[in-house]
Design a protein around this motif. Structure first.
Motif, PDB file in Angstrom:
ATOM      1  N   LYS A  24      42.671  24.839   5.629  1.00  0.00           N
ATOM      2  CA  LYS A  24      43.242  23.488   5.572  1.00  0.00           C
ATOM      3  C   LYS A  24      42.488  22.595   4.593  1.00  0.00           C
ATOM      4  N   LYS A  25      41.318  23.070   4.145  1.00  0.00           N
ATOM      5  CA  LYS A  25      40.475  22.262   3.257  1.00  0.00           C
ATOM      6  C   LYS A  25      40.841  22.455   1.789  1.00  0.00           C
ATOM      7  N   HIS A  26      41.073  23.719   1.389  1.00  0.00           N
ATOM      8  CA  HIS A  26      41.278  23.990  -0.038  1.00  0.00           C
ATOM      9  C   HIS A  26      42.154  25.232  -0.211  1.00  0.00           C
ATOM     10  N   LYS A  27      42.951  25.254  -1.276  1.00  0.00           N
ATOM     11  CA  LYS A  27      43.862  26.370  -1.522  1.00  0.00           C
ATOM     12  C   LYS A  27      43.137  27.689  -1.803  1.00  0.00           C
ATOM     13  N   ILE A  28      41.900  27.591  -2.303  1.00  0.00           N
ATOM     14  CA  ILE A  28      41.164  28.819  -2.618  1.00  0.00           C
ATOM     15  C   ILE A  28      40.943  29.673  -1.379  1.00  0.00           C
ATOM     16  N   PHE A  29      40.853  29.002  -0.218  1.00  0.00           N
ATOM     17  CA  PHE A  29      40.635  29.738   1.033  1.00  0.00           C
ATOM     18  C   PHE A  29      41.928  30.365   1.551  1.00  0.00           C
ATOM     19  N   GLN A  30      43.094  29.934   1.008  1.00  0.00           N
ATOM     20  CA  GLN A  30      44.354  30.602   1.314  1.00  0.00           C
ATOM     21  C   GLN A  30      44.518  31.840   0.438  1.00  0.00           C
ATOM     22  N   LEU A  31      43.980  31.762  -0.792  1.00  0.00           N
ATOM     23  CA  LEU A  31      44.036  32.896  -1.704  1.00  0.00           C
ATOM     24  C   LEU A  31      43.035  33.972  -1.296  1.00  0.00           C
ATOM     25  N   LEU A  32      41.800  33.548  -1.001  1.00  0.00           N
ATOM     26  CA  LEU A  32      40.762  34.469  -0.536  1.00  0.00           C
ATOM     27  C   LEU A  32      40.839  34.533   0.985  1.00  0.00           C
ATOM     28  N   GLN A  33      41.538  35.525   1.506  1.00  0.00           N
ATOM     29  CA  GLN A  33      41.801  35.614   2.943  1.00  0.00           C
ATOM     30  C   GLN A  33      40.522  35.915   3.731  1.00  0.00           C
ATOM     31  N   GLY A  34      40.457  35.362   4.938  1.00  0.00           N
ATOM     32  CA  GLY A  34      39.308  35.586   5.819  1.00  0.00           C
ATOM     33  C   GLY A  34      38.990  37.051   6.068  1.00  0.00           C
ATOM     34  N   MET A  87      60.155  39.414  -8.139  1.00  0.00           N
ATOM     35  CA  MET A  87      59.278  40.120  -7.196  1.00  0.00           C
ATOM     36  C   MET A  87      57.810  39.771  -7.430  1.00  0.00           C
ATOM     37  N   PHE A  88      57.497  39.327  -8.666  1.00  0.00           N
ATOM     38  CA  PHE A  88      56.116  39.002  -8.988  1.00  0.00           C
ATOM     39  C   PHE A  88      55.802  37.513  -8.799  1.00  0.00           C
ATOM     40  N   LYS A  89      56.823  36.700  -8.493  1.00  0.00           N
ATOM     41  CA  LYS A  89      56.610  35.249  -8.427  1.00  0.00           C
ATOM     42  C   LYS A  89      55.722  34.855  -7.250  1.00  0.00           C
ATOM     43  N   ASP A  90      55.664  35.697  -6.209  1.00  0.00           N
ATOM     44  CA  ASP A  90      54.819  35.400  -5.049  1.00  0.00           C
ATOM     45  C   ASP A  90      53.549  36.252  -5.031  1.00  0.00           C
ATOM     46  N   LEU A  91      53.129  36.705  -6.208  1.00  0.00           N
ATOM     47  CA  LEU A  91      51.972  37.599  -6.284  1.00  0.00           C
ATOM     48  C   LEU A  91      50.702  36.931  -5.760  1.00  0.00           C
ATOM     49  N   ASN A  92      50.619  35.615  -5.902  1.00  0.00           N
ATOM     50  CA  ASN A  92      49.439  34.907  -5.401  1.00  0.00           C
ATOM     51  C   ASN A  92      49.315  35.006  -3.887  1.00  0.00           C
ATOM     52  N   ARG A  93      50.424  35.274  -3.200  1.00  0.00           N
ATOM     53  CA  ARG A  93      50.394  35.481  -1.745  1.00  0.00           C
ATOM     54  C   ARG A  93      50.396  36.972  -1.388  1.00  0.00           C
ATOM     55  N   ASP A  94      51.177  37.735  -2.158  1.00  0.00           N
ATOM     56  CA  ASP A  94      51.303  39.159  -1.849  1.00  0.00           C
ATOM     57  C   ASP A  94      50.011  39.933  -2.099  1.00  0.00           C
ATOM     58  N   LEU A  95      49.269  39.561  -3.147  1.00  0.00           N
ATOM     59  CA  LEU A  95      48.046  40.296  -3.479  1.00  0.00           C
ATOM     60  C   LEU A  95      46.983  40.181  -2.387  1.00  0.00           C
ATOM     61  N   PRO A  96      46.632  38.955  -1.923  1.00  0.00           N
ATOM     62  CA  PRO A  96      45.650  38.881  -0.831  1.00  0.00           C
ATOM     63  C   PRO A  96      46.122  39.585   0.439  1.00  0.00           C
ATOM     64  N   GLY A 130      52.029  37.697   3.316  1.00  0.00           N
ATOM     65  CA  GLY A 130      52.902  38.476   2.447  1.00  0.00           C
ATOM     66  C   GLY A 130      54.283  37.847   2.344  1.00  0.00           C
ATOM     67  N   ARG A 131      54.880  37.890   1.152  1.00  0.00           N
ATOM     68  CA  ARG A 131      56.190  37.272   0.942  1.00  0.00           C
ATOM     69  C   ARG A 131      57.260  38.269   0.505  1.00  0.00           C
ATOM     70  N   THR A 132      56.859  39.286  -0.273  1.00  0.00           N
ATOM     71  CA  THR A 132      57.842  40.258  -0.765  1.00  0.00           C
ATOM     72  C   THR A 132      57.285  41.670  -0.582  1.00  0.00           C
ATOM     73  N   LYS A 133      58.096  42.664  -0.933  1.00  0.00           N
ATOM     74  CA  LYS A 133      57.652  44.043  -0.747  1.00  0.00           C
ATOM     75  C   LYS A 133      56.577  44.464  -1.737  1.00  0.00           C
ATOM     76  N   MET A 134      56.211  43.584  -2.670  1.00  0.00           N
ATOM     77  CA  MET A 134      55.113  43.894  -3.584  1.00  0.00           C
ATOM     78  C   MET A 134      53.808  44.104  -2.819  1.00  0.00           C
ATOM     79  N   SER A 135      53.627  43.396  -1.704  1.00  0.00           N
ATOM     80  CA  SER A 135      52.383  43.557  -0.932  1.00  0.00           C
ATOM     81  C   SER A 135      52.278  44.971  -0.377  1.00  0.00           C
ATOM     82  N   ALA A 136      53.399  45.533   0.100  1.00  0.00           N
ATOM     83  CA  ALA A 136      53.393  46.913   0.609  1.00  0.00           C
ATOM     84  C   ALA A 136      53.141  47.903  -0.527  1.00  0.00           C
TER      85      ALA A 136
END
Length: 514
Positions: A189-199, A1-10, A328-334
């Motif tokens: 599309k330029k850098h992964k940091i902008f996928q982590l730090l959401q608009g 459940m924590f493996k997608d935390l880099n997506r779920d947290l933002p 979001g990928r898993t219920k951790m985001s909720a």
């Protein structure tokens, strides 16, 4: 459940920023204490999030229940503690429904109606945010009904908004939309940091900064108290705990409370099951939520929410679609978003009250667009009228009424096509080459299922058989034939003798009535 935390947290941060004002707005629209919306959001995120099997669904107070809650509180003489008893009862009924495996109801809603629901909500989100984007904030943020309590409606509010633009709010909206478009079309599309730090996170931070510049007089604009988030600010720990209220169980025997509890359970369960079905369709991984478990989770959430002073809870498509739209990928985001609501209510309410509603409106514009893309209308149209008609009726009905009435309208249209197919496909008639005596032979072959809806078409074809012919009524493929149709065949057999029509029946089962 924590493996997608880099997506779920933002994603959870974005959902938190969207959910916070909606919790407050729905509480206001419901005539309930403002903090009751926050309680429901916290329970919906943490408790329901942990108990649920939905990977991407987010629960909390729902706009669809606002009118029910408002009327129920008025019916109970404005006694909030009595209403909380009804919420607990509603949660207990949902638990019973879950254990009774009533979640199968979700599978009766056709895809065209579910897609229509998502599109209608997307358009509704956009329309409802226009006034907030322009700085006209008379309409409560969480109220998604077409008709408003003040006599206005969705479109009249938009007209008034254009007549009462607040320049400071409009400037924030324009800057926010520019940031979101830059993030979506270029930076991610330029850098992964902008996928982590959401608009949207940047939009909220920039909105707070601009509001601070307004207050400081650096920029010659201003926002009033209705144009920013308005979270209750506790002075200390006891003040915070004092915002929780508890049900008055001394009135548990009141029939009115039980009736309200049943209504809450039924409506909340329907909205949840609809949102589960819709959320699963939006899930890029196409996972399937166990609906019976979801009913149990919602029941648990409503029971706890009612016990500590919260509004009723459902799974909510606005928050769920926001979760999906922003990665979001898993219920951790909720779950995390629920903790953010809890922590923020205790610690940083003053900072959150600096967030302009115009910033949040811009974020919701993007969510609405992703739900109601023009390409979806083209796709549904290309599938033919049987898919497009229920889809477009659902969209329009949601815009002009509310979620449940819109779904009902789409189901009626979808049901019409089902009945039409049943009417057309119950049987087929074919004329065979005349036999040795020169008699024309007709074969009436019945389908696997023949219902009373098929009476008219069966009568029509039997009436076409000319005198002096032979008809073979073949029931070999039939599993179920309505008694109404059986009666028609028996009556035809009697009348056929007067027309010199020979009737042969194959595997015809005549029910014996004692």
């Amino acid at each position: 459940m924590f493996k997608d935390l880099n997506r779920d947290l933002p994603a959870s941060i974005v959902v938190f920023f969207v959910a916070l004002p909606l919790c407050l707005g729905i509480a206001l629209a419901s005539g309930a204490p403002l903090f009751s919306g926050i309680i429901a959001g916290i329970i919906g995120g943490i408790v329901v999030g942990i108990a649920s099997g939905s990977p991407l669904g987010v629960s909390g107070p729902a706009a669809g229940l606002a009118v029910i809650v408002f009327n129920a509180i008025e019916e109970l003489g404005g006694n909030w503690e009595l209403f909380l008893v009804a919420v607990v009862i509603g949660g207990a009924i949902q638990l019973i429904l879950g254990f009774a495996k009533a979640g199968f109801i979700a599978y009766f809603f056709p895809t065209s109606v579910i897609k229509g629901m998502l599109t209608g909500i997307g358009l509704l989100i956009i329309l409802k945010q226009i006034p907030h984007a322009l700085g006209w904030d008379k309409d409560v943020l969480g109220d998604f009904a077409f008709h408003q309590i003040d006599g206005e409606n969705t479109f009249s509010e938009i007209i008034k908004a254009f007549q009462n633009i607040t320049p400071g709010a409009l400037l924030i909206t324009v800057i926010s939309l520019a940031i979101l478009m830059l993030w979506e079309m270029v930076l991610t599309k330029k850098h992964k940091i902008f996928q982590l730090l959401q608009g949207p996170i940047v939009v909220v931070l920039v909105g707070i900064l601009i509001h601070f510049l307004y207050q400081s007089g650096i920029l010659n604009f201003s926002l009033n108290s209705t144009q920013v988030v308005n979270l209750p600010v506790p002075e200390n720990a006891s003040d915070f705990l004092g915002q929780f209220t508890f049900p008055d169980f001394s009135a548990v025997a009141m029939p009115e409370i039980w009736r309200i509890g049943v209504i809450i359970a039924v409506v909340a369960s329907l909205e949840t099951l609809l949102c589960v079905e819709a959320t699963d369709k939006l899930d890029p991984q196409k996972r399937v939520t166990p609906t019976n478990r979801e009913l149990k989770a919602q029941g648990l959430g409503n029971t706890i929410s009612g016990l500590i002073g919260g509004l009723p809870i459902t799974q909510v498509i606005v928050r769920s679609s926001t979760n999906i739209a922003f990665g979001g990928r898993t219920k951790m985001s909720a779950i995390i978003h629920g903790f953010f609501l809890l922590i923020s209510a205790i610690t940083i309410a003053n900072v959150l009250n600096m967030i302009p509603l115009a910033s949040l409106a811009a974020i919701l514009f993007l969510v609405g667009y992703k739900l109601a893309k023009p390409s979806l209308f083209k796709e549904m149209y290309s599938l033919g009228r049987e898919q497009f008609a229920p889809f477009i009726v659902t969209v329009l009905a949601i815009l002009l009424t509310d979620l449940l009435q819109g779904i009902a309208a789409g189901m009626v249209v979808g049901g019409f096509f089902t009945l039409y197919h049943s009417y057309r496909n119950s049987h087929h008639m074919k004329e065979v080459v005349s036999d040795e005596q020169g008699t024309k032979v007709y074969h009436l072959i019945l389908a696997e299922e023949v219902s009373f809806f098929n009476k008219a078409s069966v009568i029509r074809d039997l009436d076409k058989i000319p005198p002096g012919s032979k008809v073979v009524i073949d029931c070999s493929k039939s599993v179920s034939i309505s008694y109404d149709v059986i009666e028609i065949i028996k009556n035809f057999e009697v009348n056929a003798k007067m027309k010199d029509i020979t009737v042969e029946k194959i595997n015809f089962k005549d029910p014996v009535i004692n």
